[in-house]
Design a protein around this motif. Structure first.
Motif, PDB file in Angstrom:
ATOM      1  N   ASN A 150      48.681   7.203  47.748  1.00 27.35           N
ATOM      2  CA  ASN A 150      49.097   5.873  47.293  1.00 27.35           C
ATOM      3  C   ASN A 150      47.977   4.852  47.464  1.00 27.35           C
ATOM      4  N   PHE A 151      47.256   4.942  48.573  1.00 26.23           N
ATOM      5  CA  PHE A 151      46.146   4.028  48.818  1.00 26.23           C
ATOM      6  C   PHE A 151      45.042   4.221  47.781  1.00 26.23           C
ATOM      7  N   LEU A 152      44.685   5.465  47.498  1.00 28.99           N
ATOM      8  CA  LEU A 152      43.633   5.741  46.521  1.00 28.99           C
ATOM      9  C   LEU A 152      44.054   5.332  45.113  1.00 28.99           C
ATOM     10  N   ASP A 153      45.328   5.508  44.787  1.00 30.11           N
ATOM     11  CA  ASP A 153      45.840   5.060  43.501  1.00 30.11           C
ATOM     12  C   ASP A 153      45.691   3.546  43.373  1.00 30.11           C
ATOM     13  N   LEU A 154      46.104   2.819  44.396  1.00 26.47           N
ATOM     14  CA  LEU A 154      45.973   1.359  44.381  1.00 26.47           C
ATOM     15  C   LEU A 154      44.510   0.951  44.303  1.00 26.47           C
ATOM     16  N   LEU A 155      43.665   1.579  45.095  1.00 27.41           N
ATOM     17  CA  LEU A 155      42.235   1.269  45.080  1.00 27.41           C
ATOM     18  C   LEU A 155      41.635   1.533  43.698  1.00 27.41           C
ATOM     19  N   ILE A 185      48.293  -3.918  35.923  1.00 25.68           N
ATOM     20  CA  ILE A 185      47.883  -2.599  36.430  1.00 25.68           C
ATOM     21  C   ILE A 185      47.721  -2.634  37.944  1.00 25.68           C
ATOM     22  N   ILE A 186      47.119  -3.679  38.466  1.00 24.33           N
ATOM     23  CA  ILE A 186      46.910  -3.769  39.914  1.00 24.33           C
ATOM     24  C   ILE A 186      48.248  -3.790  40.654  1.00 24.33           C
ATOM     25  N   VAL A 187      49.182  -4.600  40.194  1.00 22.77           N
ATOM     26  CA  VAL A 187      50.474  -4.682  40.894  1.00 22.77           C
ATOM     27  C   VAL A 187      51.387  -3.507  40.552  1.00 22.77           C
ATOM     28  N   GLY A 188      51.033  -2.742  39.526  1.00 22.89           N
ATOM     29  CA  GLY A 188      51.804  -1.562  39.186  1.00 22.89           C
ATOM     30  C   GLY A 188      53.068  -1.868  38.421  1.00 22.89           C
ATOM     31  N   TYR A 189      52.992  -2.796  37.498  1.00 18.97           N
ATOM     32  CA  TYR A 189      54.139  -3.120  36.655  1.00 18.97           C
ATOM     33  C   TYR A 189      53.751  -2.878  35.200  1.00 18.97           C
ATOM     34  N   LYS A 190      54.523  -2.085  34.503  1.00 19.90           N
ATOM     35  CA  LYS A 190      54.207  -1.698  33.119  1.00 19.90           C
ATOM     36  C   LYS A 190      52.803  -1.099  33.044  1.00 19.90           C
ATOM     37  N   GLY A 220      50.889   7.071  35.239  1.00 15.94           N
ATOM     38  CA  GLY A 220      51.536   5.893  35.821  1.00 15.94           C
ATOM     39  C   GLY A 220      50.940   5.567  37.180  1.00 15.94           C
ATOM     40  N   SER A 221      51.624   4.734  37.918  1.00 15.36           N
ATOM     41  CA  SER A 221      51.163   4.382  39.262  1.00 15.36           C
ATOM     42  C   SER A 221      52.039   5.091  40.287  1.00 15.36           C
ATOM     43  N   LYS A 222      51.545   5.189  41.488  1.00 13.33           N
ATOM     44  CA  LYS A 222      52.257   5.905  42.553  1.00 13.33           C
ATOM     45  C   LYS A 222      53.220   4.957  43.265  1.00 13.33           C
ATOM     46  N   ASP A 223      53.506   5.253  44.524  1.00 21.87           N
ATOM     47  CA  ASP A 223      54.542   4.526  45.262  1.00 21.87           C
ATOM     48  C   ASP A 223      54.191   3.073  45.573  1.00 21.87           C
ATOM     49  N   TRP A 224      52.906   2.755  45.686  1.00 23.17           N
ATOM     50  CA  TRP A 224      52.525   1.378  46.010  1.00 23.17           C
ATOM     51  C   TRP A 224      52.413   0.579  44.721  1.00 23.17           C
ATOM     52  N   SER A 225      53.541   0.369  44.098  1.00 21.31           N
ATOM     53  CA  SER A 225      53.568  -0.376  42.848  1.00 21.31           C
ATOM     54  C   SER A 225      54.950  -0.984  42.665  1.00 21.31           C
ATOM     55  N   MET A 226      55.031  -1.931  41.763  1.00 22.77           N
ATOM     56  CA  MET A 226      56.320  -2.552  41.487  1.00 22.77           C
ATOM     57  C   MET A 226      57.247  -1.594  40.742  1.00 22.77           C
ATOM     58  N   GLU A 227      56.690  -0.591  40.090  1.00 20.55           N
ATOM     59  CA  GLU A 227      57.493   0.364  39.333  1.00 20.55           C
ATOM     60  C   GLU A 227      58.045   1.503  40.185  1.00 20.55           C
ATOM     61  N   ALA A 228      57.585   1.601  41.411  1.00 21.21           N
ATOM     62  CA  ALA A 228      57.985   2.727  42.252  1.00 21.21           C
ATOM     63  C   ALA A 228      59.502   2.742  42.411  1.00 21.21           C
ATOM     64  N   LYS A 229      60.032   3.921  42.326  1.00 23.09           N
ATOM     65  CA  LYS A 229      61.477   4.070  42.504  1.00 23.09           C
ATOM     66  C   LYS A 229      61.820   3.811  43.967  1.00 23.09           C
ATOM     67  N   LYS A 230      62.799   2.966  44.156  1.00 24.42           N
ATOM     68  CA  LYS A 230      63.238   2.654  45.514  1.00 24.42           C
ATOM     69  C   LYS A 230      64.054   3.826  46.053  1.00 24.42           C
ATOM     70  N   LYS A 231      63.823   4.127  47.307  1.00 22.12           N
ATOM     71  CA  LYS A 231      64.567   5.196  47.946  1.00 22.12           C
ATOM     72  C   LYS A 231      65.657   4.558  48.802  1.00 22.12           C
ATOM     73  N   TYR A 232      66.869   4.780  48.415  1.00 25.90           N
ATOM     74  CA  TYR A 232      67.991   4.184  49.124  1.00 25.90           C
ATOM     75  C   TYR A 232      68.630   5.233  50.036  1.00 25.90           C
ATOM     76  N   VAL A 233      69.034   4.762  51.187  1.00 22.76           N
ATOM     77  CA  VAL A 233      69.755   5.620  52.111  1.00 22.76           C
ATOM     78  C   VAL A 233      71.227   5.208  52.027  1.00 22.76           C
ATOM     79  N   ARG A 234      72.040   6.167  51.732  1.00 26.29           N
ATOM     80  CA  ARG A 234      73.458   5.882  51.608  1.00 26.29           C
ATOM     81  C   ARG A 234      74.118   6.053  52.963  1.00 26.29           C
ATOM     82  N   LEU A 235      74.854   5.067  53.384  1.00 33.32           N
ATOM     83  CA  LEU A 235      75.523   5.121  54.691  1.00 33.32           C
ATOM     84  C   LEU A 235      76.972   5.491  54.552  1.00 33.32           C
TER      85      LEU A 235
END
Length: 128
Positions: free
Chosen positions: A3-8, A59-64, A113-128
């Protein structure tokens, strides 16, 4: 680390356009004269500056990212062919292949696309 290298990578490949737009803004009339020397109308400079600011930021922020990267790849190829297709000048050939190299990098982002460090990254939700 991925994720860091993708952002860089997104920051590095986009930074040239942010710097270029800054230079175009502060040398507006000179840039228009240069463009018109290649037969490109000067009124296209304002949209070019807007494109060179908005798309790299997206591209930097990872949106579209994929759409922005595709548009910048096309932009790199077109501007390379228009402004740097002088095979008699080694510097222009280098600039042409720099544009093609940037286009290749953008195409990689367009496909992956971009990896996890982006605005497009799928959020991981924990269901309680």
């Amino acid at each position: 680390m991925v994720n860091f290298l993708d952002l860089l990578g997104r920051i590095f490949i986009s930074s040239i356009f942010l710097l270029s737009s800054y230079n175009k803004i502060f040398n507006y009339s000179g840039t228009i004269s240069w463009m018109e020397g290649f037969g490109i109308p000067g009124f296209l400079l304002a949209p070019t500056i807007i494109l060179e600011i908005i798309l790299p930021i997206l591209i930097i922020v990872g949106y579209k990212t994929q759409l922005s990267a595709t548009l910048l790849a096309i932009f790199c190829i077109v501007t390379g062919v228009i402004f740097h297709l002088d095979f008699g000048d080694q510097m222009q050939i280098t600039q042409l292949f720099k544009n093609f190299g940037l286009a290749g990098g953008f195409l990689i982002f367009a496909v992956n696309g971009s990896k996890d460090w982006s605005m497009e990254a799928k959020k991981k939700y924990v269901r309680l």
